[in-house]
Design a protein around this motif. Sequence first.
Motif, PDB file in Angstrom:
ATOM      1  N   GLU A  38      -8.373  63.435  25.162  1.00 31.06           N
ATOM      2  CA  GLU A  38      -9.630  62.855  25.990  1.00 31.06           C
ATOM      3  C   GLU A  38      -9.825  61.514  25.209  1.00 31.06           C
TER       4      GLU A  38
ATOM      5  N   PHE B 284      -0.003  64.800  31.235  1.00 27.47           N
ATOM      6  CA  PHE B 284       0.389  64.791  29.657  1.00 27.47           C
ATOM      7  C   PHE B 284      -0.810  65.242  28.915  1.00 27.47           C
ATOM      8  N   LYS B 285      -1.929  65.590  29.409  1.00 31.64           N
ATOM      9  CA  LYS B 285      -2.751  66.379  28.805  1.00 31.64           C
ATOM     10  C   LYS B 285      -2.661  67.764  28.682  1.00 31.64           C
TER      11      LYS B 285
ATOM     12  N   ASP C 179      -1.495  54.159  26.447  1.00 32.28           N
ATOM     13  CA  ASP C 179      -0.861  55.288  26.917  1.00 32.28           C
ATOM     14  C   ASP C 179       0.046  55.052  27.974  1.00 32.28           C
TER      15      ASP C 179
ATOM     16  N   THR D 213      -4.666  51.685  29.336  1.00 30.42           N
ATOM     17  CA  THR D 213      -3.467  50.953  30.142  1.00 30.42           C
ATOM     18  C   THR D 213      -3.761  49.257  29.887  1.00 30.42           C
TER      19      THR D 213
ATOM     20  N   MET E 127      -6.174  57.420  30.534  1.00 37.82           N
ATOM     21  CA  MET E 127      -5.059  56.692  29.979  1.00 37.82           C
ATOM     22  C   MET E 127      -5.334  55.118  29.758  1.00 37.82           C
TER      23      MET E 127
ATOM     24  N   PRO F 138      -1.863  61.717  34.720  1.00 35.56           N
ATOM     25  CA  PRO F 138      -2.416  61.967  33.228  1.00 35.56           C
ATOM     26  C   PRO F 138      -2.871  63.042  32.952  1.00 35.56           C
TER      27      PRO F 138
ATOM     28  N   LEU G  30       3.249  56.644  27.137  1.00 36.56           N
ATOM     29  CA  LEU G  30       3.770  57.739  27.751  1.00 36.56           C
ATOM     30  C   LEU G  30       4.688  57.416  29.088  1.00 36.56           C
TER      31      LEU G  30
ATOM     32  N   LEU H 184      -1.795  63.689  25.509  1.00 32.68           N
ATOM     33  CA  LEU H 184      -2.806  62.724  25.739  1.00 32.68           C
ATOM     34  C   LEU H 184      -4.182  63.532  25.406  1.00 32.68           C
TER      35      LEU H 184
END
Length: 423
Positions: free
Chosen positions: A243, A235-236, A46, A30, A28, A232, A5, A241
């Motif tokens: 959890e 995006f949620k 992510d 990473t 995220m 983050p 993302l 995104l």
Amino acid sequence: MSQPLLGCIADDFTGGTDLASMLVRGGMRTLQVIGVPEGLIDADVDAVVIALKTRTLPAAQAVEESLAALAWLKAAGCRQYFFKYCSTFDSTAQGNIGPVADALLDALGAPFALACPAFPENQRTLFKGYLFVGDTLLSESGMRHHPLTPMTDANLVRVLQQQTPHKVGLVEHTAVSQGSAAVREAFAEVEASGCRYAIVDAVSNTDLMVIGEAASEQLLVTGGSGVALGLPDNFKRAGLLPEAACASELEKVEGWQAVLAGSCSVATNGQVTHWRDSGRPSFAIDPLRLADGEDLVSAALAWAQALLTNGPVLVYASAPPESVKAVQAKLGVEAAGEMVERALSQIAAGLLELGVRTFVVAGGETSGAVVKALGVEALRIGASIAPGVPWTLGQGPTRVALALKSGNFGGPDFFTQALEVAP
């Protein structure tokens, strides 16, 4: 590789891990890669952080490398991009923050970006456009003596304006304190006034979350790692995104432990002193002795080999500002730095052969050299040790645990604190 993302470009190695730790904290998964990869990476993540070494390069070269990183991230399918620089806005009058940000905006076809290096958890705050380190203006802090990027002006509107032909504006804390809608409105007003950038005030994590939310529709965000705290959740909220409770999990690493310190910041010098004063073993690397041809690499490795079975060791080239200036006057700024980096990277490789698998490394330039010497190609980011410093798992021929610390970060006992919670 799954489509990440968020695609990030960091101007040094420790800055990359600093940013990545903020994203992991927000849930995220990473991955940090060292330089621009040759092809796409097989990883389910992510966010991807491409760590470059562009902070002190000539501006044209920094721009070229940053654009190559952006092209890779675009090919990977990222939806938003982040240009990460230091929380003390480390740069010179010529760049590289302004030139790189200009080039990224041009390549993305985007008209405007915010600029916010604030990181209150590490005592970096912005108010009225002035950057503070604790209660002290940046220009009166230890950063004014930085050997490569001395920061002698705390007014970031003025600093950034010197680096770009475009106008730079300011979004003051009065707007930030009113929430994300007010910040979006302030962005629109600053852009309408002809500005391409807005320095944004922030004095708390709440402010950073507000700024991050306000930046949800901006294609490029620029700043320190702190402003990434709010990304983050964007995006949620968009349903992109889920959890992820395991975003920070790392595999266990077995082997000896060592600390390598090349930074000459006030914080790192204090950490070296704390280690030595507590009676732990340490070995000093003197650049002048290196320049005279003394084989300190072999000496350090022989010394370490005899001690590693008893516990972690420290090898350091950190020194107070007056000593650094004396060395630079004799050897030259670049030559002195390169000599120390080369020695510490060779020592890192030697320690790996001796069985060291856990490394704490202090200093951005030192971290970059050590990571390369260890053959690390990418870093999976784990939980934070201290604000801005996570444990990472190095991916390469030999799996290693790495804590890559910006010189200015961490308390006096950071080295021991980090080793106590190593994966």
